[in-house]
Structure formats: structure tokens, C-alpha cells
Design a protein around this motif. Structure first.
Motif: not given
Length: 1559
Positions: A628-630, A632-644, A723-729
């Protein structure tokens, strides 16, 4: 009320963990009983008083690779003191992550940041932080007591060795070339972004100027309307700029014929290809650039990107196809065929047209990227130069080729040719700097880079080169000029030079930042570094998206520089700005709020929808599984497809679709990597802020923690950063750090956390609740999937298993860690800890030594080594402290020099470590009293108001108390004393207030009723009462305090003074108080006091030792001896039954016996409250199995410590120690010292309270913070008269009516059984203590004694066996074979045999450093005299022997007051002992004479009536102490600030009614 037994779940969990593929399919072996907590076998005995716990085990991290992950179902997780856990329920598929290696170099740390250094330059920071190691306190799990049948000769069992956690924060900022020998390559491409950006800005300024006229002329309603119009104009302009940039019209406006139009398109497209390739180069690594990828890769990527751009611009599909087909492909030049320039000319591939030039230059770039030494390359470039002598890109590439071929002069020549044509060509300037630095002309290089940056602040190559050299240079003429001035300020020359260079680098960074922001058309952007709660910054709108990662690196670099210069607040602000530019202008707090909202927090989501943010102290705790942490970026920002979001091309408040067409994949990857690193850097900083004493810069970190302009770090903020760090890397290092943090989250905190519901509720299977322990196991396993050779993960997994009580599995993991990295110091130390905890002390030494060899400053390994070496009496290299005797490196005895300041060897290192850690801990809580609450009051005001409310209802009393407390609080805030621990003062005042509030509640409900004959109802808590007696809360900003590496138990045998011992216990007590009072299960109000005794007093005993343990041996009859007419006794057993006679006797005789071994702290505390306990006795203290958190919750009005721990607990949750004035002299008690100072008008320390001296004060004349219930005779209870009588030997009784004569026969017989070859006239000195209590000075004293008594031996136990060889070797080296051969060892005997064979010895020689406790009572019961020396006033453990001896009434003959008296008394007693033989009655009998013999006879013949062995009498005296303690609580006599009667002692002095003398 007893919770269910979770043993089956425990087994499933451990089996699931043990099945984990650790590497190459290897699993744990020899796992006969994974739940076994067995220590030594029946032949190896454990001294419960003396096993020093090994230092904590550490936890670590690293990166790369992947392995198959074996999943385990959720029911297999256990609830071991933390509640049960669940797995993710999914299979983690094998995946490979190719991650860059990121190692941290040394980071310069300066205590302060000095601003105002003037320099013409700016800055860039050191990129790397050192690996962060942080000691994690042990949270021991309940372990079942082993059924030991052997004798346990002492009482205090040390706690299990705490595990050590190690964080490894990887990542780097590639701007810093810290190695001057590493060369940077010059740039071969022209920066086209700058021209476009400046054109954009000029157009914007023109539009702004026109806007003012428009606002007046066209009647805009307000500035907001005009701003909206300007935004529309900007968007229109941006679209026009893009069309102009690509210059691809949709039609043929010039009406060119087909061939001409196609040629024009090709030329434009070739230029576009070069521009895109240049951009790709610009966003590459900002450190030493790696080799440029083949141009074909760039080519195809750009072609596809171009197709996509055309599609969005509305170009017809055929145009896209025509464009794709028409671009001249560089492969047409047949790189592999290596065509010469002549062949190209002959083939007609070269002409003087610009189109041909550009195609050939593109081909030259391809050659340069792939084969820079190809002779065709220079030939081609020189030809192009001859055809186009003023074409600057050709000259630029020529200069780069010559640089690569190390022809620096030629490189400089062509760069200078460029500058002749264009003096402001910054690319050439920067390349000249790079070339000059490679030639060793660094100062000149700096000037060129300065000039380039000044002309174009946004030219990143020049910026990064300049900052890199400023940070890596060790000395420069410019820096040296001011070194002398700075040196006077306390810096050495090297650090002063670095400081100057860092300031210059920082100036460069500031200059570049101002260019992008203060000159930006975005008026709302702020470049401020303060007030981060006010606004977040956004990247300038005219900054190309692919340059945002480089802007982010600028902020990261600034943060690193400020961190290095000691400006922690500034560093944090820069790091947060680095996050804001890539999160689309969101602040860190806003990002975390959005994460919580996306996870499912309705309160946060509602606040976010209304445009407000939930502060960090109110955010929910978020618990996520690894997979789930991996995502997290897509979960939090679905509109960007997981991109910052900052790279997705849209404002974060917009809901319109996004596009990432303008950002290359490499830019996204680079930003993700840097963002991940910044998140980890902030996480480390926040952890330091939450625990400043663990930081390398505790003062600066503490100041950052007190900063009121920033978000307060909490666990609710910290976990999302990870969590966000793990999601990015997906890094195993991050997984490891998460595992460490999660493993220490309590079950109560987990119960209130939020988590993702992956399935609809109706489809979910019933699962055990998610806990920190279960998640920690998952993250360690996830990390091992990424890297199955990760030593840090194995270490931390081992530590977690060890904390859960599974030593065998823990050892296996530590061994795997050492296998992966044989020089891994923490794994080596942890392995030593675990092996030592298994009872293999000798085996642990090698691992500690290896750890110290790897890291000579590794505190935990040093302490572990000293403990283990001391436990087996290997004193080589021990050294000495103060005026004690010592041992040098080769084992020679060093007599005391008399220098109290001397400090050498291993033991000296330990004392220095203690001093350092205690001093570092003083900064804990700095700034907490200044913290402003929501009501605007400082925390000090709130705390003082709570305190005075608890004292009295009298207005004048309250006013005076408030004035005094405010005065002290303000003094502490002003740091008037460097010994004041602000956090400790806060905890003490809170605990003091809680106790007085509890009493106020009692008085308000029952009056001053001490006891009553009528039953009185218990207090029912109503909302009004809960509010009236609300417990003062610990502020969330106050982190968990650090504790010293040396545990309270270790202080028994270390040469530490009173203050050091007091503070070690106090710091441990503070941690217990903090962790308990911040737990969610503790109610917001104080626990209601019990109803008055009606008429019986309710006494509660809490212990883990109601089993086959020395405590049970000594106290087994006490619980049944209590007067049931006056007392109702409750025993709360925190360990399961071992079914031994000791346990069964206590269970049967105690009026109430409750097995709470599986209960949580909350459940036990609730039961204590329900039972209405008046007086609670802690029988553990700081020993194994302690549940001190129960005491810290303050469930009972009166709380005492007894027997378990021979020393101060130094916590506000312990009111009384049950002892006697011999073992704990009143001179060493805080309340007595306070009275003495008050009577003699002594000065007070700033942290004092009325009747209570601050434990953190510099005073060394007291050690105990508790008051005392002083027992008559001795505090040391025993059950020898009831439980250890010897069965009569009928064969020996016959006609002997004299018990003494019979005893002499038994002694004679047993002596020959134990020592069959020993002559009858040999004097037997003995000591049966565990060998860790023996130190060099005492052993040398014993050797002198047997030297002076030639017909004597010293009888010791193999306790442990490894000590025998070391002591015999030492005796041989110090005194020769004649003495060494008289040091005799035997095995340890079972309890009954041990007690009775003590009669064989003639004189028991006690160990002055730490006395015999239970063993002393055993020996005296056998009739053998002891010789003891109460060496220290401040060490209870060194005075127990004297207390016990005094209770026999013959103490004066057995107690001495100096080393010399000890030796003389032993020699005199031994030499005066004579034996003769009586042959009367036809049987030979040995008859003794002399003072020693007479003393033995008196001890034996009076033991039946001795106060020492009268357990019933002792119990009655204890009851008198209990009644007095309760009375003093009710009447307020105990509280100096309430009672006011300070003329008598603050302690309770119990007198025996049968004693003639008062004391």
C-alpha cells in the motif's frame, strides 16, 4: 477478566517468520522450540542479582535486488504485549528495482550558523548526511519463566538486553563533487531554455504594464478581475510560445513548392532534434555526468514525444507521419562503418549549407557520446569549423572533444574563440572553468563560474560546478584571510575555512534562488525561509518543467549547507521548499493532510474540503502495509497517475486533466529520487527533533524542535514521509527504517490508527487488528525481497524477534547479517547481546571485540564488552577510575594512585560514555515550557495552574504556590543553569500534580478518614468529576527521552558516583513515565482513589517472580503471614505459573492471587483500580520482567519499591522504598538533604520543588528521590526458618542432645565430602557470589589474605565456568603458583544443598563492590560468619551484607569500614582459629576454638530467635510501615508543600515493639 491465551497464535507467527526465505532458499534450522526462553541448563546457574544485561541490539538498512517473498496468512501474527497483527493477505510478486547507489559521506556539523558573512559569491550544500544511528529502547515482551531446578543464589535479574536500532538514510545531492580528483565534463550543448524564458518574462512585463492601462481604460472591477485576465493572456502566450518553439505550421503559408517546403521542414526538425537533445543533457545527473546515452535513444524518444505534441496541437495525423518519415536519421551516416570525412565528401554528404552543417553536427555529437577518441570526430569538426568559422555550437563541441582527450590548452583556445565572438556566451565560460579546474587552477576556475552565474543565474552547469568546488575545497587564499578571526571565536582553522566556503556556496544558492523568484512574474511566490506555515512556494510559471528537478536540488543543497552550518531551522525550511516545488505548491503539512484524506480520515477530508488543515498533533496515525505504501503516490494523487504533481503540468487545485508531455521521463525519475531523499532527510531531522539527545547536534536540534513557525514533528507526520519516500523509491533502506519505527508503536496507538480498506467491508474476512509489530515484520520482509543480502534488514529482523522473546531465531538473523557483512558493527554487537542473553557469556566476548575493532567508538559494543569481560573476570585492559585499583592492558595489577580524576582502560571508557550521554540528555524538552497552546497560554502557565489547583482550595496558598512555581519555571526557560533538564522538570511536576489531585479527590469525597468500620462506596466517575480532576497532559511536542546505554542494573559494579547513578535511573524513569502518560489507554483524568479501608487495608504486590526465583524463595511465607483481620493481600503475577512448590505455596496462601501474565498494562491497571488497592508494592524495579508502566499510570495512592532492585528507581511513580538505615543511609535521601539545607539556609537549585531536590541537579550528596519506610533490624526478609530446614540424619543423632555438637559433626562430615583431599587444619575462606561482582581490587585483597594465612584456600564457584581460568591465570601472574593453587573452584549446587554446604566454609568473604544478598542470608543460616565492608554510602547493593549482618546482633564482629580493616580482620580471625581432636566416647571429634569459632557457635545457636530469620515479626513491622504511609498520605503529612511540618524526618521509622532501643 482474564484475556484469552494467544499461545497458538504466537506459535503460528514465529513459524511463519521462520519460514521466510532469507537467502538462496535457506531457512532457519535447529528450531526445536521457538518459544523457549530457557537460559542455562540445570548445571549452569543464573545469579538473578547480577547478570548484567548486554547492551541494546541495533537495527540497520541498505538497497538493491529482489527475492521471492513468502506470504503468510493474517491469523499467524501474534499479540505479544502489543496486540495481534495481520499480514497483507496478498502475495508480493518478485520484482527487480534498479536503484542508484546512494551513500552518505561525512557531513560537517557546526553548532551554530553565523550569518552576515559578506562574500561576492553564493552557495551550494554538501549533499550527503552521515548514516544515522539511533538507539532504540527495548520494549520487552513477556517471557515464560524457565523451570530451573538449580539454585539461584541472588535476587535481582537484569532486564533482557535492549535491542539497538540503526537507521541508514541513503541518498545524495549530485551537485557536490567532494573529491577534487573527480573530473567534470564540460557542456557540449547550448542552453536554449534561458532565451525562451527571458523572452517569456519580457512579454509578461509588457503585458503587466499594459494591464494597468486596461484596468482603467476597460473598467476592471478590481485587481482580481485583472489578474484573471492576465492569467488568460499568459496561457495564450504560452501556447503561442510552444508553437513558435517547434515552428511546425499546419499549412504552407509561404506557398513553397513541395521540395522546398520539405527541405525547410527537415532543417527545422533537425534543429528541434538538437534542442531536445540539449534539454535531455541538461536534466541529466548534476554531479559528475555519466556518459551520454546513444543519440539514437534520444532520437527515438524525442520523435515519439514530438508525435504526441503534434497530436495535442491539432496537427493532422498525416503531418505527424510525414514529419516522422522526413527527419534525417543519424544512423544514415553509418557510425559502425566509420566513414572518414573524405568518404563523406566524396559521397556528397557534406556541403556548405546550414542543413548539412546541422546534420553533421548531430552526427558529431553522436560520435562524441559514443566514441570520443574517434579520429573522424576531430576531422569532421575541423571541416565544419572551416566551412562555418563563426558557428559557435561547432566551436563548443570542438572545445569539449579536446577536453575529453585531455588537450586542455586546445580546449581553452576554442572556448576563447567563442568568447571573442560572443563575450556573454556562458556555456564557454563554464567550460573554461571546468578545464581550468582540471588543470589544477581552481581559483581561476571559480572566477569563470562566478562570471557565468552572474550573467545567467539559471545556467545550472555553472551553478553546480561553482557550488561543488566551494564545498569540496579544503583551503583557499580567500578563505585563509579570515581564518584567524574566526579561530578566535572557537573554531579551528580547518573548520573555519570550511565555514567560509560553505557561506560562499550558500550565497551562490541565494543569488540563484532570487533570480528565479524575486524576478519572477509570479507575484504570489515567496522565497522566504521563515514562517513556513504562512505559505508554500510554487515554481515560477516560466520555468520549464524539466528544470524543476534542478530547482529542487537547489533547495536541497541549501538545506544541506545550512544543516552543515548548524542552522537546523533554516535547513528544514529549505528541505520543505524542495518538496513544495514538486508537490505543486503544497506545503508538507498539506501533503500529509491530503494523504490522510486519501487513506480515509473523514475528519481530515472534511477540513481539507473547507480549505483548512489539521495540525500535526491532531492528525491520525496512518498504518499501511508495504504494498500500500508503494502505491501511496497514486492513491493520494490519482489525477496525475502517480507522478509528482509539480511535474504533471497542472495546478493542484485544478480538476482538469493533466499532461506530462513537457517533462521527460528522466526528469520525473530524477525528481522522484531527489524527493525521496529529501523526505528521508526530513524524517531523520524530525526523529532528531523528537529525541534531541540522539542527534549529533542536540542543542541545534532542540532549538529547531522549539521553533514555533514550523509544523511540530509527530509520528503522524513522520510515517507519511517514509511512506511517500518508499512510494517514490522502493528502497530496502526505507523499508528498514519503517520497520524500526513501526516496531515501537504500541497496541493502543495502533488501535486508533487509520488504514486502507482494500476490500469492501462486506467482503473482508475477519482479521486480527493491525499492529506496529506485525507491520514491522512485513516491512523487513519486503525489504529482503528487494535485497536478500541486506545486512541491516537481517539485523533489525533479529532485533524484533529478540524483543518478542525468540532468541534462537534472533541469533540466526544476526548471523545472516554478519555473513552478509563481516564488518557490520551493530550486527556483531547484537549477536553478542543475544548470545549473552542465552547464558553464553564467554562466547559473546568475541562478537563484542569484533564490533569494537570495526568501530572503536561504538558505545553499545564497548559497554557489552566490558559487561562480558567483567562477568568472566577477564580484566586485561580494564584500567581504573578514580582512586580504585586497576589492571593494565597485559593484566598487571595497578595499585590505586590516589588520583580521584584518573580514568583509563575499558572501565574508564564506560564512565566517560556515561558522562557524555548524561550531559547530552540535559537538552531534552528544551523549549517545551514556551510552547503556546490553542488558548494562547504558554505550557508553563497551564502546568502551573494545574499544579496549584491540586494543592489547596485556599486562595492565598494557591497564589503563593503559583508565584513560586512560575519563578522556577521562568528560570528554567531562561536556562539559568546548564544542569536543568526542562523536559524532566515538566514530567516531575505533572506526576507531582497527579498525585496531589488524587489526594484532593479523596479528601473531597471521604474527608480525612484514615480507616472506617463501615463500608463506603467507591467513587463513580462522572463527566464533571473527570473534568475537575483532569490529569495534566504531556505536550505532543515533547519527544520520548533517550536513556543512557548503561542500564540501572549495570551501576552496581561500575565505579560511578551518586549523581551518575541517580541520573541513570532517573532517565529510565522519565522514559517510562513519558511512554505511559502519553498512551491512549490512560484516561484524561487521574485514577479515582480507593474508598477508605473498611476496616482492612488492601495491599497489592506486583511481580514477575512468583515462581522458582530468589524473590519467591525469600518471600513465599510473607503473603500468608499478613494479618487477615487488618490486611487484604492481592498478588498480581505477571508471568505464567511454573508449577513449582514456590508458586503453589504463594497461590495457596495469598488471599487473592491473580495471574495477569497475558494482560496488557491497561487491563492490569483497571483491575488494580477495581480491587481498590490502597498500597501497591513493586517487587521488580529495573529487573527482568518488570512492568513499571503499571506504576507510572498511578492507579494507587501509595506506591512502594521493595526487594527486586537494590537502588533508586528515581521516578515520580515510586513514593517509598522499603529498606533500613544501614543499607540506605538517610544522608543520601533527597527529602532529608532538602530539610538539612533548609535548616542551614542552603541554596536551592532551580529545578527543586518543596521537599524534593531536582534529580538533575549537579549535587553529588544524595541518590534516592524516594522517601523510605525504614524497617528495624534489616529490610532483607527471608524464609529460611520456614522453607529451608535440614532433614535430620538419624544415623548421626543417636545420643547427641546438644544441637551445636550435632552441627559440628555434620559440618565435619560435609567438609570431607566436598574436599576429600583437603587437610583438616586448612582454613576455608569462601565466596559464592556470581563472579561479575568480583573486581580486581577485591581479588587482590583476597590473594593477600591467603598469602598471609598459608594454611588457607579461597573457595569460589564456577559462576560462570569461564571465570575459573581467568582468575587462576590472574592469581598466577600476580602472586605466583604457591598462592594461585589455593584458589579452588566447585560447581554450583542446587538450592538446598547450597544452603547447607555453606557450613563447610570457615569465613565468608563478601564482595564490597556488590555484596552477597540472598547468599549472605543463606550463609548466616548455616552458621558461617561473613566479613563485609559497606564500601559506598550511595550504593545500596554494597551495603546489603552489613544490613543482614547487623540483624544477627553480631554485626560489629562481621562489619568493617575500610580495605585495611577487611584484610586485618580476616587474617586475625583465620589465624586465631584452632582445632583439636577429642577421642572420648570412642569416637574422634574435631573441636574448634578461637574468636571465629565462637562467633560461628553464637550465630548457629541463636538463629531460631534471631531477628534476621523471624519472618512473622518482620511482616508485622512491615504492616506498621504500611499503615503509617497510608496515614501520611491521607493527612498530607507526606507532602511538604501541604503539611508544612518540616521539623521531623520525611521518612517513616518503624520500631519493633519488643526492642528496647528506639533505633
Amino acid at each position: 477478566m482474564r484475556p484469552p491465551d494467544n499461545t497458538a497464535q504466537d506459535k503460528d507467527l514465529i513459524n511463519s517468520v521462520s519460514d521466510l526465505n532469507v537467502a538462496n532458499g535457506e531457512t532457519w534450522k535447529e528450531r526445536k522450540d521457538p518459544f523457549s526462553t530457557k537460559g542455562p541448563t540445570s548445571t549452569t546457574l543464573v545469579d538473578f542479582e547480577a547478570i548484567a544485561p548486554p547492551p541494546p541490539s541495533k537495527r540497520f538498512i541498505n538497497d538493491n535486488s529482489a527475492s521471492q517473498y513468502n506470504t503468510v496468512s493474517s491469523h499467524q501474527y501474534m499479540d505479544v504485549a502489543r496486540s495481534s497483527a495481520s499480514r497483507f493477505g496478498q502475495t508480493l510478486h518478485e520484482s527487480t528495482h534498479v536503484l542508484p547507489s546512494m551513500s552518505y559521506g561525512s557531513m560537517p556539523i557546526h553548532p551554530t550558523y553565523q550569518s552576515g558573512m559578506q562574500s561576492s559569491s553564493s552557495t551550494l550544500p554538501m549533499s550527503n548526511h552521515p548514516p544515522f544511528q539511533y538507539q532504540q529502547p527495548a520494549f520487552s515482551v513477556l517471557q515464560q519463566q524457565q523451570h530451573l531446578q538449580a539454585y539461584h543464589p541472588s535476587i535481582m535479574v537484569p532486564p533482557q538486553s535492549p535491542t539497538l536500532a540503526s537507521y541508514y538514510f541513503e541518498g545524495s545531492n549530485s551537485w557536490f563533487d567532494q573529491d577534487p580528483k573527480r573530473l567534470r565534463s564540460p557542456s557540449a550543448h547550448v542552453d536554449t531554455d534561458y532565451t525562451q524564458m527571458m523572452q517569456h518574462r519580457q512579454q509578461w512585463y509588457t503585458m503587466n504594464a499594459a494591464a494597468a492601462n486596461l484596468m482603467v481604460g476597460y473598467g476592471f472591477a478590481d485587481a482580481q478581475a485583472m489578474q484573471q485576465w492576465l492569467l488568460q493572456q499568459q496561457q495564450t502566450y504560452a501556447q503561442a510560445s510552444m508553437n513558435a518553439m517547434y515552428q511546425l505550421p499546419g499549412s504552407n503559408p509561404m506557398l513553397l513548392n513541395g521540395q522546398a517546403y520539405q527541405t525547410l521542414q527537415q532543417q527545422q526538425q533537425a534543429i528541434l532534434m538538437q534542442q531536445l537533445y540539449s534539454q535531455q543533457h541538461l536534466i541529466s545527473s548534476m554531479a559528475v555526468p555519466s556518459s551520454v546515452p546513444p543519440i539514437e535513444a534520444h532520437y527515438m524518444d524525442n520523435v515519439q514525444r514530438r508525435k504526441h505534441s503534434l497530436k495535442h496541437m491539432g496537427a493532422p495525423s498525416r503531418t505527424s507521419q510525414a514529419y516522422s518519415a522526413s527527419i534525417p536519421h543519424p544512423s544514415q551516416f553509418a557510425i559502425n562503418s566509420q566513414l572518414s570525412v573524405t568518404q563523406m565528401l566524396q559521397a556528397g554528404a557534406i556541403d556548405s549549407s546550414e542543413a548539412s552543417r546541422d546534420q553533421l553536427l548531430a552526427y558529431a555529437h553522436t560520435l562524441y557520446a559514443n566514441t570520443p577518441y574517434n579520429p573522424t570526430l576531430l576531422e569532421l569538426l575541423h571541416l565544419l569549423n572551416s566551412l562555418h568559422p563563426t558557428h559557435l555550437p561547432t566551436l563548443l563541441l570542438l572545445a569539449c572533444v579536446y577536453f575529453t582527450q585531455r588537450n586542455y590548452q586546445a580546449s581553452l583556445h576554442y572556448n576563447q574563440l567563442i568568447l571573442k565572438q560572443d563575450p556573454q556566451y556562458v556555456e564557454a565560460m563554464s567550460n573554461i572553468g571546468t578545464t581550468l579546474r582540471s588543470m589544477g587552477r581552481t581559483s581561476e576556475a571559480e572566477q569563470w563560474w562566478y562570471q557565468a552565474v552572474k550573467l545567467r543565474p539559471g545556467y545550472w552547469d555553472a551553478v553546480e560546478n561553482l557550488v561543488g568546488v566551494l564545498c569540496s575545497s579544503q583551503s583557499h587564499d580567500k578563505a585563509k584571510k579570515t581564518v584567524t578571526a574566526i579561530s578566535h571565536a572557537g573554531h579551528d582553522d580547518a573548520n573555519a575555512t570550511k565555514l567560509i566556503r560553505y557561506k560562499e556556496a550558500l550565497n551562490v544558492c541565494d543569488f540563484v534562488e532570487q533570480f528565479f523568484f524575486k524576478s519572477s512574474p509570479d507575484a504570489d511566490v515567496k522565497a522566504t525561509t521563515i514562517g513556513r506555515l504562512e505559505s508554500a512556494i510554487k515554481p515560477p510559471k516560466d520555468l520549464p518543467k524539466h528544470q524543476i528537478p534542478r530547482l529542487q536540488n537547489l533547495f536541497y543543497a541549501k538545506g544541506n549547507l545550512k544543516y552543515a552550518m548548524g542552522d537546523m531551522i533554516g535547513a528544514r525550511h529549505e528541505y520543505e521548499k524542495g518538496l513544495e516545488v514538486v508537490f505543486g505548491g503544497r506545503s508538507m503539512l498539506e501533503v500529509v493532510n491530503q494523504v490522510a484524506s486519501a487513506i480515509g480520515s473523514t475528519s481530515v477530508a472534511q477540513a481539507y474540503r473547507h480549505g483548512t488543515l489539521v495540525e500535526s498533533n491532531a492528525l491520525p496515525l496512518i498504518l499501511l502495509h508495504p504494498e500500500q505504501a508503494a502505491r501511496l503516490l497514486s492513491i493520494t494523487f490519482p489525477e496525475t497517475g502517480g507522478v509528482l504533481p509539480g511535474l504533471a503540468g497542472t495546478d493542484h487545485h485544478s480538476t482538469s486533466p493533466t499532461s506530462i508531455d513537457t517533462v521527460t521521463t528522466s526528469s520525473i525519475q530524477q525528481a522522484a529520487q531527489t524527493t525521496s531523499t529529501i523526505l528521508l532527510t526530513l524524517a531523520k531531522m524530525f526523529q532528531d527533533m523528537m529525541n534531541p539527545s540522539s542527534s549529533t547536534s542536540p542543542t541545534a536540534i532542540a532549538a529547531a524542535a522549539a521553533d514555533e513557525t514550523s509544523t511540530k514533528p509527530t509520528m503522524s507526520i513522520l510515517l507519511p514521509l517514509y511512506y511517500l519516500s518508499l512510494s517514490l523509491n522502493p528502497s530496502p533502506s526505507t523499508a528498514n527504517n519503517l520497520g524500526i519505527i513501526l516496531s515501537n508503536i504500541s497496541g493502543a496507538a495502533s488501535a486508533n490508527a487509520i488504514f486502507i480498506q482494500d476490500k469492501p467491508r462486506q467482503q473482508q474476512q475477519p482479521q486480527n487488528p493491525v499492529t506496529g509489530t506485525s507491520l514491522a515484520l512485513q516491512y523487513y520482509s519486503y525489504g529482503l525481497q528487494l535485497d536478500p543480502r541486506h545486512p541491516h534488514l537481517y539485523t533489525n529482523l533479529g532485533s524484533l524477534l529478540k524483543d518478542m522473546g525468540h532468541l534462537n531465531e534472533a541469533v540466526r538473523m544476526y548471523e545472516k547479517a554478519v555473513e552478509c557483512n563481516p564488518r557490520f558493527d551493530v550486527a556483531l554487537a547484537n549477536l553478542g547481546n543475544a548470545i549473552k542473553d542465552m547464558g553464553r557469556v564467554q562466547d559473546s566476548v568475541q562478537w563484542y571485540k569484533r564490533a569494537v575493532e570495526v568501530n572503536a567508538n561504538f558505545v553499545d559494543a564497548i559497554c557489552g564488552l566490558v559487561n562480558s569481560l567483567g562477568g568472566i573476570c577477564d580484566w586485561r585492559g580494564r584500567g581504573s577510575v578514580g582512586d580504585e585499583h586497576g589492571v593494565d592492558a597485559v593484566g598487571r595489577f595497578i595499585p590505586s594512585s590516589g588520583d580521584v580524576k584518573s580514568c583509563s582502560g575499558w572501565i574508564g571508557r564506560v564512565v566517560q560514555i556515561v558522562d557524555k550521554q548524561l550531559q547530552e540528555g540535559v537538552v531534552w524538552g528544551t523549549g517545551v515550557l514556551k510552547w503556546k497552546q490553542e488558548n494562547g497560554l504558554h505550557f508553563l502557565e497551564y502546568l502551573v495552574d494545574c499544579a496549584v489547583r491540586s494543592i489547596s482550595q485556599d486562595v492565598n496558598v494557591r497564589a503563593n504556590a503559583k508565584k513560586a512555581l512560575m519563578k522556577r519555571g521562568v528560570a528554567i526557560m531562561q536556562r539559568s543553569s546548564d544542569k536543568v533538564n526542562e523536559g524532566a522538570w515538566v514530567i516531575r511536576l505533572i506526576e507531582r500534580t497527579i498525585r496531589r489531585l488524587q489526594r484532593s479527590w479523596y479528601i473531597a469525597t471521604y474527608g480525612a478518614t484514615i480507616a472506617t468500620d463501615k463500608s463506603v462506596p467507591a467513587i463513580m466517575v462522572s463527566p464533571n468529576l473527570a473534568q475537575r480532576y483532569k490529569r495534566p497532559s504531556i505536550p505532543s511536542m515533547l519527544p520520548t527521552p533517550a536513556v543512557p546505554t548503561v542500564l540501572p542494573f549495570h551501576t552496581f559494579t561500575y565505579p560511578l558516583d551518586a549523581r551518575q547513578i541517580r541520573l541513570i535511573s532517573h532517565r529510565n524513569a522519565l522514559r517510562i513515565s513519558h511512554s505511559t502518560l502519553t498512551s491512549s489507554w490512560v484516561p484524561s483524568h487521574v485514577y479515582p482513589p480507593p474508598a477508605p479501608p473498611a476496616p482492612r487495608y488492601k495491599i497489592g504486590y506486583v511481580s514477575s517472580d512468583f515462581n522458582n526465583h530468589p524473590l519467591a524463595h525469600l518471600m513465599q511465607s510473607v503473603f500468608g503471614f499478613h494479618d487477615k483481620n487488618r490486611f487484604e493481600v492481592y498478588c498480581y503475577a505477571t508471568t505464567a505459573s511454573d508449577s513449582t512448590p514456590y508458586r503453589l505455596k504463594i497461590e495457596g496462601e495469598a488471599e487473592h492471587f491473580i495471574d495477569v501474565s497475558t494482560w496488557t498494562h491497561q487491563q492490569i491497571v483497571s483491575r488494580l483500580h477495581e480491587d481498590g488497592i490502597h498500597i501497591l508494592i513493586n517487587l521488580n524495579g529495573y529487573t527482568k520482567g518488570a512492568r513499571n508502566e503499571i506504576m507510572a499510570a498511578r492507579p494507587c495512592p501509595v506506591q512502594c519499591s521493595f526487594m527486586g532492585f537494590a537502588g533508586t528507581l528515581a521516578g515520580g511513580w515510586c513514593d517509598w522504598i522499603i529498606a533500613d538505615p544501614i543499607v540506605c543511609p538517610p544522608e543520601m535521601v533527597s527529602c532529608e538533604q532538602w530539610r538539612y539545607r533548609r535548616a542551614h539556609h542552603g541554596s536551592e537549585t532551580v529545578g527543586d520543588f518543596t521537599g524534593d531536590i531536582d534529580p538533575e541537579s549537579a549535587l553529588d550528596n544524595f541518590v534516592y528521590t524516594e522517601k523510605f519506610i525504614y524497617m528495624p533490624h534489616s529490610y532483607f526478609v527471608n524464609d529460611h526458618k520456614q522453607g529451608f530446614r535440614e532433614e535430620e540424619d538419624k544415623t548421626m543423632v543417636r545420643d547427641l542432645s546438644d544441637p551445636w555438637e550435632l552441627e559440628e559433626l555434620k559440618r565435619w562430615k560435609m567438609r570431607r565430602e566436598v574436599f576429600p583431599d583437603l587437610p583438616d587444619d586448612v582454613i576455608i575462606f569462601a565466596n559464592f557470589n556470581q563472579l561479575y561482582k568480583l573486581e580486581p581490587g577485591t581479588f587482590r585483597l583476597w590473594l593477600r589474605i591467603i598469602e598471609r594465612v598459608p594454611n588457607s584456600i579461597i573457595w569460589l564457584l564456577r559462576f560462570p565456568p569461564a571465570g575459573e581460568a581467568n582468575l587462576k591465570r590472574t592469581a598466577m601472574e600476580w602472586c605466583g603458583p604457591q598462592v594461585a593453587q589455593r584458589v579452588v573452584f566447585t560447581d554450583v549446587a542446587p538450592k538446598h544443598i547450597h544452603i547447607h554446604r555453606g557450613r563447610v566454609a570457615d569465613l565468608f568473604l563478601d564482595t564490597p563492590e556488590c555484596n552477597a544478598h540472598t547468599t549472605a542470608a543463606d550463609i548466616l543460616w548455616s552458621g558461617t560468619p561473613i566479613l563485609t565492608w559497606p564500601k559506598y554510602m550511595h550504593k545500596m547493593c554494597s551495603r546489603v551484607g552489613a544490613s543482614i549482618a547487623r540483624a544477627t546482633s553480631f554485626g560489629d564482629e562481621m562489619i568493617v569500614q575500610s580495605e585495611h580493616a577487611y584484610e586485618e580482620r580476616a587474617v586475625a580471625l583465620a589465624n586465631g582459629l584452632k582445632y583439636s581432636y577429642d577421642h572420648s566416647n570412642g569416637e574422634m571429634k574435631r573441636v574448634g576454638s578461637g574468636a571465629l569459632h565462637d562467633l560461628r557457635k553464637r550465630l548457629f545457636t541463636t538463629r531460631e530467635h534471631s531477628r534476621l530469620f523471624d519472618t512473622l515479626r518482620w511482616t508485622r513491622n512491615l504492616e506498621a510501615g504500611y499503615i503509617e504511609a497510608w496515614k501520611r498520605w491521607v493527612t498530607g503529612e507526606e507532602f511538604e508543600d501541604i503539611n508544612g511540618n518540616l521539623d521531623h524526618s520525611g521518612c517513616i521509622w518503624v520500631t519493633d515493639p519488643d526492642d528496647i532501643n528506639l533505633r
